[in-house]
Write a protein that holds these residues in place. Structure first.
Motif, PDB file in Angstrom:
ATOM      1  N   ARG A 676       0.856  -1.189   0.000  1.00  0.00           N
ATOM      2  CA  ARG A 676       0.000   0.000   0.000  1.00  0.00           C
ATOM      3  C   ARG A 676       0.890   1.235   0.000  1.00  0.00           C
ATOM      4  N   LEU A 677       0.551   2.175  -0.872  1.00  0.00           N
ATOM      5  CA  LEU A 677       1.312   3.416  -0.974  1.00  0.00           C
ATOM      6  C   LEU A 677       0.688   4.462  -0.077  1.00  0.00           C
ATOM      7  N   VAL A 678       1.522   5.099   0.750  1.00  0.00           N
ATOM      8  CA  VAL A 678       1.062   6.109   1.701  1.00  0.00           C
ATOM      9  C   VAL A 678       1.856   7.389   1.459  1.00  0.00           C
ATOM     10  N   GLU A 740       3.663   7.802  10.619  1.00  0.00           N
ATOM     11  CA  GLU A 740       2.653   7.403  11.601  1.00  0.00           C
ATOM     12  C   GLU A 740       1.452   6.734  10.920  1.00  0.00           C
ATOM     13  N   ARG A 741       1.030   7.286   9.788  1.00  0.00           N
ATOM     14  CA  ARG A 741      -0.115   6.690   9.091  1.00  0.00           C
ATOM     15  C   ARG A 741       0.235   5.319   8.521  1.00  0.00           C
ATOM     16  N   ALA A 742       1.492   5.156   8.092  1.00  0.00           N
ATOM     17  CA  ALA A 742       1.934   3.858   7.600  1.00  0.00           C
ATOM     18  C   ALA A 742       1.911   2.824   8.721  1.00  0.00           C
ATOM     19  N   LEU A 743       2.336   3.225   9.911  1.00  0.00           N
ATOM     20  CA  LEU A 743       2.282   2.317  11.062  1.00  0.00           C
ATOM     21  C   LEU A 743       0.847   1.903  11.355  1.00  0.00           C
ATOM     22  N   ALA A 744      -0.064   2.853  11.229  1.00  0.00           N
ATOM     23  CA  ALA A 744      -1.464   2.542  11.480  1.00  0.00           C
ATOM     24  C   ALA A 744      -1.994   1.534  10.466  1.00  0.00           C
ATOM     25  N   LEU A 746      -0.312  -0.905   9.236  1.00  0.00           N
ATOM     26  CA  LEU A 746       0.229  -2.234   9.533  1.00  0.00           C
ATOM     27  C   LEU A 746      -0.265  -2.797  10.858  1.00  0.00           C
ATOM     28  N   GLN A 747      -0.444  -1.943  11.847  1.00  0.00           N
ATOM     29  CA  GLN A 747      -0.888  -2.427  13.155  1.00  0.00           C
ATOM     30  C   GLN A 747      -1.839  -1.407  13.779  1.00  0.00           C
ATOM     31  N   PRO A 748      -3.021  -1.250  13.228  1.00  0.00           N
ATOM     32  CA  PRO A 748      -3.933  -0.185  13.681  1.00  0.00           C
ATOM     33  C   PRO A 748      -4.333  -0.284  15.133  1.00  0.00           C
ATOM     34  N   SER A 749      -4.354  -1.459  15.708  1.00  0.00           N
ATOM     35  CA  SER A 749      -4.820  -1.589  17.091  1.00  0.00           C
ATOM     36  C   SER A 749      -3.704  -1.444  18.111  1.00  0.00           C
ATOM     37  N   ASP A 750      -2.454  -1.436  17.642  1.00  0.00           N
ATOM     38  CA  ASP A 750      -1.343  -1.434  18.588  1.00  0.00           C
ATOM     39  C   ASP A 750      -0.614  -0.105  18.662  1.00  0.00           C
ATOM     40  N   VAL A 751      -0.935   0.832  17.773  1.00  0.00           N
ATOM     41  CA  VAL A 751      -0.197   2.090  17.737  1.00  0.00           C
ATOM     42  C   VAL A 751      -0.995   3.160  18.460  1.00  0.00           C
ATOM     43  N   PRO A 752      -0.459   3.718  19.542  1.00  0.00           N
ATOM     44  CA  PRO A 752      -1.200   4.739  20.293  1.00  0.00           C
ATOM     45  C   PRO A 752      -1.561   5.924  19.412  1.00  0.00           C
TER      46      PRO A 752
END
Length: 755
Positions: A676-678, A740-744, A746-752
């Motif tokens: 996915r491109l962000v 930060e959006r890229a992290l979300a 990949l792991q939307p439930s684990d990133v504060p």
């Protein structure tokens, strides 16, 4: 007794690049102990240089200054003149790339003159940047560099080196510089500055073109493109085509009627292409007879390489819907002013074919000593003719809109005629590329003094304003990340940007702004510049140093490959060394997920490690202006090696800096790996660029031929799957909102903070 210092220095500095000595000069330097006590600083050369032979007894560098070279060792040694020379050694193993020895002399006596800086040199190089000589002209209160010239050397034995330079009429001072160039040792003697004569001898001043002259130039440029790259006889490979461009422009400018222009064009091209004809109205297109000694027919074949080939080698090897030119059959080439040229695209050739006896290129009417330079109006017009002729044949952007191309070319000639120097000629080339939409195109000036330094910062266009994104605290201690730039050297930044955006190439507003900001960060100076900025506590004016481009702050400081979470890697591909990527191959393959950061662009070697380009057959053209081009399936390149293994979950960060090979990488990662491109859209510039040199020294890179792309339009920007626009508040808080959006993703439930 030591040898005659005056005699020797006169000989080896007056030779203008060739060392000469009479019987009184030593073959090797004499011992230092034998130097006569009467040796001392003596002015040698027609423009006084203080302590040019480093003979000041108490201070060998009197009159000189060392820059970026603290701790340099200075040793006196015997020179070839029987007096002293000096040796400079770095504090460490090698000098810094920016280290130099300089002296400033007044320019008033040599404004509008050509001068030559000479020095006798010897260097121990280390494999880094080479030492060199440079001369710069400065003007104004800020000591702005307005022009310059330079050479590099790597001589292990004593050699006389020199560089010539035309001093601008607005110069206040001339700076002489010995670049120490990452050497381990540099030895110097006999630095002189001599007046050679008037600047740019024989150069024509700027003057506007009339409509008739513009029409003549358009006709000449079109025929030049056809003859240079599609008339396949042996004559085209003899002689200097840049000289022909100058002589051709000079010849056709004088034509005052269509008949005179037809005659001028034939006189220009028939020595190279004797079967070219030019007529008012439709010419006779009768085939030319086959010579009795003809053994074969030749045609041009343009692909990865351009070469003349035997016509028989193409027959039966091209697609059925593409014809191969018939030898001796002329084709019509419509020109301006009602003229039509005719020429064959296949010609008969004998076993040995040389230029026709008695035929030569038209003479160039210039005085002795003339050298083509961009300060000369004729040279600038010839440069645009050569550029226009090549783009007419090989630019995919010109091929897309040939009707608009004539207007672009006419405007470029008009601007080149009134330009003043090589910098303004470069701006003309930039405007041309911007007008045709050639995003990755570039124009470079030999010995450039405008673009080699940049502000010690990085900035971007954010929330409709210029915002600082990275700072070198040692060179701009009063500047902060998040500062909004209001003015540069007192000029409102909106006005400065508006001027640059007029010639900024790019297919999107974001790409044009990226180019314009990069250009605005550079300038004709290596002195600090004044920035007026706004922050929460009001407006401030701060000094920001300029540094060599390679010393600008990193786009993203820190490690290029790092763990963001267990099993999650961030790989910053921009600026990453291919060897480091190869070394991390197992680590990347073992990760559960990865974020690949391509913001700012990626090199071809990096791309080929991750997703080798699809093997595409070579493209061929045997007809002019890109028509009847094809790809030969039998000429497919060797299959690429196996790419690196990547995690199954990928997110790729991108922006308008993605050009060239980065866009195929993004397309392949999204298509073949499900990435996915962000971020923000790419530049829309998937292309191979080629470089060539124009008359007067300007070097251009342009998109050549059909770009290599699979499954998409190479000129359409790639849109991200998740669009993210950073904010000023986020930047000032030290956040990377795209990451930060890229992290979300990949792991939307684990990133504060990402729910």
């Amino acid at each position: 007794m030591p040898t005659s210092r005056t005699t020797c220095l006169f000989l080896f500095t007056g030779a203008l690049g060739v060392f000469a000595c009479d019987d009184t000069c030593p073959e090797v330097p004499v011992p230092l102990a034998s130097i006569d006590a009467t040796c001392g600083p003596t002015a040698v050369g027609t423009v006084p240089v203080v302590n040019g032979s480093f003979e000041a007894l108490h201070d060998p560098l009197a009159g000189w200054s060392l820059r970026d070279a603290s701790g340099t060792g200075v040793t006196r040694l015997a020179g070839l003149d029987g007096c002293a020379a000096i040796a400079l050694t770095p504090a460490d193993d090698r000098f810094a790339a920016s280290a130099q020895l300089t002296q400033v002399v007044p320019a008033a006596a040599v404004r509008g003159q050509r001068v030559r800086l000479n020095a006798y040199v010897r260097a121990e190089t280390t494999g880094g940047s080479r030492p060199g000589l440079a001369v710069h002209a400065r003007a104004g209160e800020r000591r702005r560099v307005v022009d310059g010239a330079a050479i590099r050397f790597k001589d292990g034995a004593w050699a006389l080196r020199g560089v010539e330079f035309d001093v601008p009429r607005d110069a206040d001072t001339i700076e002489l510089a010995v670049h120490l160039g990452e050497a381990a040792r540099v030895e110097l003697d006999g630095v002189t500055l001599d007046r050679v004569g008037p600047a740019c001898p024989g150069c024509d001043p700027p003057a506007p073109l009339g409509e008739r002259e513009l029409d003549n130039l358009l006709a000449y440029t079109r025929l030049l493109g056809h003859v240079r790259w599609f008339y396949p006889a042996d004559q085209v490979e003899h002689g200097d085509w840049n000289h022909l461009a100058l002589a051709g422009v000079q010849t056709v400018l004088a034509a005052d009627s269509p008949a005179a222009l037809a005659d001028a064009l034939e006189r220009v091209f028939q020595p190279r292409a004797p079967l070219v004809r030019v007529a008012v109205g439709r010419p006779t297109l009768a085939p030319f007879a086959r010579p009795t000694d003809a053994t074969r027919a030749l045609v041009w074949r343009h692909g990865d390489k351009s070469q003349r080939v035997d016509r028989d080698s193409l027959v039966g090897h091209v697609p059925e819907d593409i014809s191969v030119p018939e030898p001796g059959v002329p084709h019509a080439v419509p020109l301006a002013r009602g003229l039509v040229a005719s020429m064959p695209y296949a010609v008969w050739a004998a076993a040995s074919s040389l230029p026709l006896p008695g035929r030569s290129d038209p003479p160039l009417t210039k005085p002795p000593g003339f050298t083509p330079a961009a300060g000369d109006r004729l040279t600038r017009l010839a440069a645009i003719a050569v550029l226009g002729a090549r783009l007419s044949q090989f630019s995919p952007h010109v091929a897309r809109d040939r009707d608009a191309w004539e207007h672009v070319l006419r405007d470029s000639f008009a601007r080149a005629a009134v330009a003043r120097d090589r910098f303004e000629l470069r701006e003309v080339a930039w405007r041309l590329f911007a007008a045709i939409g050639d995003t990755p195109a570039q124009a470079h000036v030999d010995n450039d003094v405008e673009l080699v330094h940049r502000l010690a910062l990085r900035w971007t266009w954010l929330e409709d304003q210029v915002v600082v994104t990275a700072v070198d605290p040692a060179r701009a201690p009063d500047l902060r990340v998040g500062d909004v730039v209001l003015a540069l050297d007192g000029v409102p930044v909106e006005l400065a940007l508006r001027d640059v955006l007029e010639y900024a190439p790019g297919r999107t507003d974001a790409r044009r702004m990226l180019w314009a900001l990069s250009r605005l960060s550079r300038g004709q100076t290596d002195e600090p510049r004044a920035l007026t900025v706004r922050r929460d506590d009001g407006e401030h004016t701060v000094a920001v140093a300029t540094v060599p481009v390679r010393l600008a702050p990193a786009v993203r400081p820190g490690p290029k490959i790092r763990d963001l979470a267990p099993g999650l890697l961030h790989v910053d591909l921009s600026g990453l060394d291919p060897a480091d990527l190869r070394a991390a191959a197992e680590r990347i393959a073992a990760a559960d997920a990865a974020i690949l950061d391509t913001r700012g662009g990626v090199t071809r070697k990096i791309v080929e490690l991750l997703v080798p380009p699809a093997p595409l057959p070579e493209r061929h053209t045997i007809w002019p202006e890109g028509q009847h081009a094809w790809r030969d399936p039998d000429a497919a390149p060797t299959a690429p090696r196996e790419p690196m293994a990547l995690p199954s979950r990928l997110v790729v960060l991108t922006d308008a800096g993605a050009v060239h090979h980065t866009e195929p990488l993004l397309h392949a990662l999204r298509t073949d790996h499900g990435a996915r491109l962000v971020g923000s859209p790419t530049a829309g510039a998937t292309a191979e660029v080629r470089a060539f040199k124009l008359p007067g020294g300007l070097v251009v890179d342009y998109t050549h031929g059909e770009p290599l792309a699979v499954g998409r339009d190479p000129f359409t920007p790639l849109a991200p799957d998740v669009a993210v626009t950073p904010t000023l508040a986020g930047l000032r808080a030290g956040r990377d909102e795209v990451l930060e959006r890229a992290l979300a993703e990949l792991q939307p439930s684990d990133v504060p903070g990402t729910e």
